[in-house]
Scaffold this motif. Structure first.
Motif, PDB file in Angstrom:
ATOM      1  N   GLN A  15     -13.362 110.725  -3.702  1.00 45.99           N
ATOM      2  CA  GLN A  15     -14.601 111.053  -2.985  1.00 45.99           C
ATOM      3  C   GLN A  15     -15.806 110.842  -3.890  1.00 45.99           C
ATOM      4  OE1 GLN A  15     -12.000 113.558  -2.836  1.00 45.99           O
ATOM      5  NE2 GLN A  15     -11.222 112.612  -0.955  1.00 45.99           N
ATOM      6  N   ASP A  16     -15.659 111.371  -5.117  1.00 44.46           N
ATOM      7  CA  ASP A  16     -16.754 111.221  -6.070  1.00 44.46           C
ATOM      8  C   ASP A  16     -17.011 109.750  -6.342  1.00 44.46           C
ATOM      9  OD1 ASP A  16     -17.251 113.854  -6.219  1.00 44.46           O
ATOM     10  OD2 ASP A  16     -16.636 114.142  -8.323  1.00 44.46           O
ATOM     11  N   GLU A  18     -16.410 107.219  -4.361  1.00 38.12           N
ATOM     12  CA  GLU A  18     -17.064 106.597  -3.214  1.00 38.12           C
ATOM     13  C   GLU A  18     -18.544 106.945  -3.172  1.00 38.12           C
ATOM     14  OE1 GLU A  18     -14.983 107.223   0.438  1.00 38.12           O
ATOM     15  OE2 GLU A  18     -16.522 106.146   1.603  1.00 38.12           O
ATOM     16  N   LEU A  19     -18.821 108.242  -3.433  1.00 35.15           N
ATOM     17  CA  LEU A  19     -20.211 108.692  -3.429  1.00 35.15           C
ATOM     18  C   LEU A  19     -21.002 108.000  -4.521  1.00 35.15           C
ATOM     19  CD1 LEU A  19     -19.758 112.510  -2.757  1.00 35.15           C
ATOM     20  CD2 LEU A  19     -20.869 110.838  -1.262  1.00 35.15           C
TER      21      LEU A  19
END
Lengths: 148, 766
Positions: A15-16, A18-19
Motif C-alpha cells: 500500500q505504501d 503504491e501510495l
C-alpha cells in the motif's frame, strides 16, 4: 541504457509502495523508478548480484528511497553496506520511514544518510514529502561524477 | 697509717744467746800477740842475718873496689910506662902529656885502693918509686939520651914496671880469692835468712788468716747489728714523725669540730627559732622547757618566753581533750602523731596541725617530750577539695554506662567500674574482675569475622604498648558458658601527675546495636537484592515497551496511512463519481485515521518521556516561557491578554520543561478561546505550602470532582467536539514533573477558569 535507473525505491508495504509511486507520479516525476521489496533485493540491485548480475555497478541510481523496517535485510543494514562501499558511498540515500524513534534517526545519520523523512499518516503530507524529495534530489542536487 | 707505722717499728736485735768464748778484742789481742812474737823472732833473726850480711857485703864491696882500683892502677902504670918509655926513646912532648894524665890517674887509683882498705904498703911503694918510675923521662930531660935509651933498652924500666905489675897481679888474685870466699859466705847467709823468713812467714800466715777470719766474722755480725739498729732507728723516727702529724691532725680536727659545733649550735638556734615547724620541749610535768618562735607564731600566741609555763595555761582550749591524752600516751613510751584541730584566736578560722610527740631521756634520767608540729590547714583543705573531686569522679566512673578498667603498666587491672563488671557478667558487689594474665583462662576475644585474638592483641596489651584505641569492636565470649557479647573497646595510656603510667580501657556493650546493625545489613542486602531484581525486571519491561512502541510506531501507523492515502486517492480520482454524502464519509475516514495517527504519536511521545534520561541543568524559566509563547504565537491572537510574572530559574531538563510549559499554555489558550478577552496569567508563588509556577486562565474550567482524572492518559473532561485533544497533554505534564521530583495540581470550577500549578524539588528552584 534501459538499465539506468533514476530512483531506487525500497518499500515492502504494497500500500505504501503504491501510495509512494502515486505521489511521485502526481508530482510529475517521470524518472525511471526501480522498486525493491526488501533489503536483500535492494542490495542485489545496487551491487549487481542475483537477478541484477548483468547490471553495471557504475550505473548508480540518482537517489535511493529507503524504508527502515524491511524483510530479510533491514534498512539500516542496507545503508551500512552502501555507505561502507567506495563505489556506492556517494549515492544519496533518503530514509523514508514510519519510525519517529530517536534511536533510528541518530543511527541513520551516523551511518551517513543524506535525509530522514517520517512518513506522515496524512497522505497529502506524504505526497508532499515524496514530491519535494524527488525534486530536490533529481533536479537540484548534482551528484559527484564517478570515473567517467 | 697508724697501724702501718707501728708495724714498721722493729724491736732492736737481741744479744745472741750463743755463749761466746772470746771477745773480738781478746781474739785480736791474742792473734796480734802471736803475730808479734813471730814477727819479733823473724825480725831479730833477719836483723842479725842482715847485719852479718852487710858486713859481708861491705867486705865484698871493698874487695871489689880494691880489685877495680888495682885495675885502674895497672892501667895507670901502663900509661905511665908507655909515656916514660916513649919519651925516653923519642923525647916527644906527647909522652909527657901521657905521663901527667897517668900520674893523676895513678894518684886517684892509689887513693881509691887505700880508701878501699887496700894495701898501704903497695901504695907507699909506688909513691916511693915515683921517681924511679919516670927515670927514663928524667934521663932524657937531663939530656942523657943514651941513658934514657939504655933505660928502655936494658929493660931496667921494664923490670921496674914488671915488678909492680906482678905485685898487682898477686894482689888481684888474693883479692879475687877473698871476694869469692866472701860471696859464698854471703850466699849462705842469704839462704839462711831466706829460710828463716820463709819459715816465719809460713808460720805467721795461718795465724793471720785465722785472726782475719775471726775478725771478719765479728765485723760481719757487728755490721748486721748496726744495720738493724740503723733500720730500727729509722722506723722509730718515722713513727715518731707520723705520730706528730697525727697529733697535729687531731688537734686540727678537734678545733674544727669545736668550730663546727659552735656553728651548728648557732645554726641550730637559728633553725629552731625560724624553722617552718613549731618546736617545743616539754617536761614530764607538762611545762615548757623551750619553744621556738614558730611555735608561738603558728599558735598565734603572744610573743613571750614560754619556759616554765604549763601547757594547759598556754593552750587551754585544746589541752584537755586533745593535747593531754596524746601527751600521756607519749610519756607512757609511745611515739605519738596526731592532727590537732584548733580555732585560731586571732583569725577565728579552723587550723589543723600535724603534731608529733617524742620521748627523750637525758643522760641524767630526766624525761622530756619533743614536740614538733606544723600547719597542715592548707593541705587539709586541698585534700578535702581533692577528696570531694575524687569522690565525684568516682561516682561518675561508677555510674558510667560505659565500662572503665584501669590497669598499671604491668597489666594488673587495678580498678573495674560497676558497668565493666556488669558487662562481663560479674556480680556488681564483686570488687574486681580477673587480672589481665588470668583473663584468657575465662574469656576469649575474637574479631567480628571470627579470628580469635591472642592475649598479645587484646586491647589492654595494645594500650600498654602505647597505642591509642578507638572503637575497636570485638566479640567476647566466656570460655565455660555460652555467654557472649560484642564490645567496643577504646583507651590510652595516661601519665599521672606523679609520673606513674596507667592504662585506661573503656568498654561499651554494643551487642544490641551490633545485632540491630546486622539486621539492618541483612535487610539492606535483601533490599538491594530485591532492587536489583526489580531493576532487571524493569529493564526487561522497558525493553519490551521499547520493542512495543517501535512496532507501534511502524506498524500501526502504516494501515492508517493506507486508509488515509487511498481515501484521498478515491477522492482525487473518483470524487466526481461519488455523491456528496460519499465524499463526506471518505473525508470522515481520513479524519479518523489522522486522529488515530495523532493519538499514536502522543502515546509514543508519552512513553519516550519515561525512558529518556534527564539532562538536568539550570533553566531560565522566564526565557523559556517567553520562547514558548512565541512558538505558540500567543500574542498574535485576537482577544487574548497574557500576563507573565517574575519567574525564578529552576533546575531540570530544558526540553522536558519546555514541553510542560507548551502543554499548559496551549491548554490555557485552548480552553479560554471563547472568552473575550481571554486572560492568561503566568507566575510563581507559594501555593499549598510549596513554591510553585502556575498558569491561570479564565476559560471553561472543570468540575473539581473530576480533578483526579485530569492527569490520566486519554482522560478528557470535555467532549471532543467542544475542545479537540487526545487527552495525553496533561498526562505528559504530570510524568515530566514527577520525573523532576515535583508535583502538579489544578484548581478550578466550571466556567470559572482553571489554574494549573507545578512545583519542582525545592532545591531545584532558586
Amino acid at each position: 541504457m534501459k538499465d539506468i535507473v533514476d530512483i531506487l525505491l525500497v518499500e515492502d508495504n504494497p500500500q505504501d509502495l503504491e501510495l509512494a509511486l502515486r505521489a511521485l507520479q502526481k508530482a510529475k516525476i517521470r524518472n525511471r523508478i526501480q522498486v525493491a521489496r526488501d533489503g536483500a533485493e535492494a542490495l542485489d540491485f545496487i551491487f549487481c548480484e542475483g537477478n541484477h548480475h548483468d547490471r553495471k555497478i557504475e550505473d548508480t541510481p540518482k537517489v535511493i528511497l529507503l524504508d527502515l523496517k524491511l524483510p530479510k535485510v533491514d534498512g539500516l543494514e542496507v545503508l551500512k553496506r552502501l555507505k561502507g562501499d567506495e563505489r556506492t558511498r556517494s549515492i544519496p540515500v533518503v530514509i523514508l520511514t514510519s519510525s519517529r524513534e530517536q534511536k533510528d534517526i541518530v543511527e541513520s545519520y551516523q551511518l551517513g544518510v543524506n535525509s530522514y523523512i517520517v512518513k506522515p499518516v496524512n497522505f497529502e503530507g506524504f505526497a508532499n514529502a515524496v514530491r519535494d524529495l524527488g525534486l530536490y534530489w533529481l533536479l537540484l542536487n548534482q551528484p559527484p561524477q564517478l570515473e567517467n | 697509717m697508724e697501724t702501718v707505722a707501728e708495724s714498721e717499728v722493729q724491736s732492736p736485735p737481741k744479744e745472741s744467746t750463743e755463749p761466746r768464748r772470746f771477745s773480738t778484742e781478746a781474739k785480736i789481742q791474742t792473734g796480734f800477740a802471736f803475730a808479734l812474737i813471730i814477727l819479733a823472732a823473724v825480725g831479730l833473726s833477719s836483723y842479725l842475718s842482715i847485719v852479718r850480711l852487710q858486713n859481708d857485703i861491705h867486705v865484698v864491696r871493698a874487695t871489689a873496689l880494691q880489685i877495680e882500683a888495682m885495675h885502674d892502677l895497672a892501667a895507670g902504670l901502663r900509661e905511665m910506662e908507655a909515656g916514660d918509655l916513649g919519651y925516653a926513646l923519642t923525647g916527644r912532648e906527647v909522652f909527657l902529656e901521657r905521663i901527667r894524665r897517668a900520674e893523676q890517674s895513678l894518684e886517684e887509683s892509689l887513693a881509691q885502693l887505700t880508701g878501699a882498705g887496700g894495701s898501704e904498703v903497695f901504695a907507699e911503694k909506688v909513691r916511693k918509686n915515683r921517681t924511679e918510675l919516670t927515670r927514663g923521662v928524667a934521663l932524657r930531660e937531663a939530656g942523657d939520651v943514651s941513658g934514657a935509651r939504655a933505660w928502655v933498652e936494658d929493660g931496667a924500666g921494664l923490670r921496674l914496671y914488671g915488678r909492680f905489675y906482678r905485685e898487682l897481679d898477686a894482689m888481684e888474685v888474693a883479692g879475687k880469692r877473698t871476694l869469692t870466699e866472701w860471696v859464698s859466705h854471703t850466699d849462705a847467709s842469704l839462704a839462711r835468712l831466706g829460710g828463716v823468713t820463709l819459715a816465719s812467714v809460713v808460720a805467721a800466715i795461718p795465724v793471720v788468716v785465722l785472726i782475719l777470719f775471726f775478725i771478719r766474722r765479728d765485723l760481719q755480725a757487728r755490721r748486721e747489728m748496726e744495720q738493724a739498729i740503723f733500720q730500727a732507728q729509722k722506723n722509730l723516727s718515722r713513727a715518731h714523725d707520723e705520730l706528730e702529724i697525727r697529733v697535729k691532725e687531731r688537734t686540727a680536727d678537734l678545733s674544727n669540730a669545736l668550730e663546727r659545733l659552735q656553728k651548728s649550735e648557732r645554726l641550730l638556734r637559728m633553725v629552731t627559732e625560724d624553722a617552718q615547724v613549731g618546736l617545743a620541749l616539754v617536761d614530764s610535768n607538762h611545762r615548757y622547757l623551750f619553744a621556738n618562735g614558730t611555735h608561738s607564731e603558728m599558735l598565734s600566741l603572744e610573743p613571750r618566753d614560754l619556759t616554765g609555763f604549763h601547757v594547759k595555761d598556754v593552750l587551754p582550749e585544746v589541752y584537755e581533750d586533745q593535747i593531754k591524752p596524746h601527751f600521756e600516751r607519749c610519756l607512757a613510751g609511745e611515739r605519738v602523731r596526731y592532727e590537732l584541730k584548733r580555732v585560731d584566736p586571732v583569725t577565728g578560722k579552723e587550723r589543723y596541725f600535724s603534731v608529733t610527740y617524742e620521748l627523750q631521756r637525758d643522760p641524767d634520767g630526766q624525761v622530756h617530750v619533743v614536740v614538733v608540729f606544723y600547719d597542715i590547714s592548707e593541705r587539709k583543705r586541698a585534700e578535702d577539695v581533692l577528696r570531694e573531686g575524687e569522690e565525684r569522679l568516682q561516682a561518675v566512673i561508677e555510674n558510667l554506662s560505659e565500662g572503665l578498667v584501669i590497669a598499671d603498666m604491668d597489666g594488673h587491672l587495678l580498678h573495674w567500674n560497676r558497668a565493666s563488671l556488669e558487662m562481663h557478667g560479674f556480680p556488681p558487689e564483686q570488687t574486681t574482675g580477673y587480672d589481665m594474665e588470668e583473663s584468657p583462662n575465662h574469656f576469649e576475644l575474637s574479631t567480628l569475622d571470627g579470628r580469635v585474638l591472642p592475649l598479645d592483641e587484646w586491647p589492654i596489651c595494645r594500650i600498654l604498648r602505647g597505642e591509642v584505641l578507638r572503637d575497636v569492636e570485638l566479640r567476647i565470649r566466656r570460655l565455660n558458658s555460652d555467654w557472649n557479647a560484642i564490645f567496643s573497646y577504646g583507651g590510652a595510656r595516661v601519665t599521672e601527675s606523679g609520673g606513674r603510667q596507667l592504662a585506661f580501657i573503656t568498654i561499651t556493650d554494643i551487642t544490641d546495636r551490633w545485632r540491630t546493625e546486622e539486621e539492618v545489613r541483612r535487610l539492606n542486602a535483601d533490599l538491594e537484592r530485591r532492587v536489583a531484581e526489580r531493576t532487571s525486571q524493569l529493564e526487561a519491561a522497558n525493553r519490551e515497551l521499547e520493542a512495543f512502541s517501535y512496532s507501534v510506531s511502524h506498524d500501526l501507523r502504516s494501515p492508517l496511512r493506507t486508509l488515509d492515502g487511498f481515501s484521498q486517492a478515491i477522492l482525487e480520482d473518483y470524487g466526481e463519481l461519488l455523491p456528496e454524502e460519499g465524499r463526506r464519509y471518505l473525508q470522515t475516514i481520513r479524519e479518523g485515521a489522522q486522529r488515530m495517527g495523532a493519538l499514536i504519536d502522543d502515546l509514543l511521545r508519552f512513553s519516550r518521556l519515561s525512558r529518556a534520561p534527564l539532562n538536568t541543568q539550570w533553566v531560565n524559566a522566564e526565557e523559556l516561557v517567553s520562547s514558548v509563547l512565541d512558538d505558540l504565537q500567543a500574542f498574535g491572537r485576537k482577544n487574548v491578554v497574557i500576563a507573565v510574572g517574575k519567574l525564578p530559574p529552576c533546575k531540570g531538563d530544558p526540553a522536558l520543561l519546555r514541553q510542560v510549559w507548551v502543554n499548559l499554555i496551549s491548554n490555557a489558550l485552548k480552553y479560554s478561546e471563547r472568552r473575550d478577552p481571554a486572560r492568561i496569567e503566568i507566575g510563581f508563588g507559594e501555593h499549598g505550602g510549596a513554591p510553585a509556577y502556575y498558569v491561570r486562565d479564565n476559560g471553561a474550567g472543570f468540575d473539581m470532582r473530576y480533578a483526579s482524572k485530569l492527569f490520566g492518559v486519554f482522560q478528557r473532561l470535555h467532549r471532543p467536539e467542544e475542545y479537540e485533544g487526545t487527552g495525553v497533554g496533561l498526562a505528559i505534564v504530570q510524568r515530566i514533573i514527577q520525573r523532576h521530583g515535583g508535583r502538579v495540581w489544578a484548581e478550578s470550577a466550571p466556567e470559572q477558569g482553571a489554574t494549573f500549578y507545578f512545583s519542582l524539588q525545592s532545591p531545584s528552584i532558586r
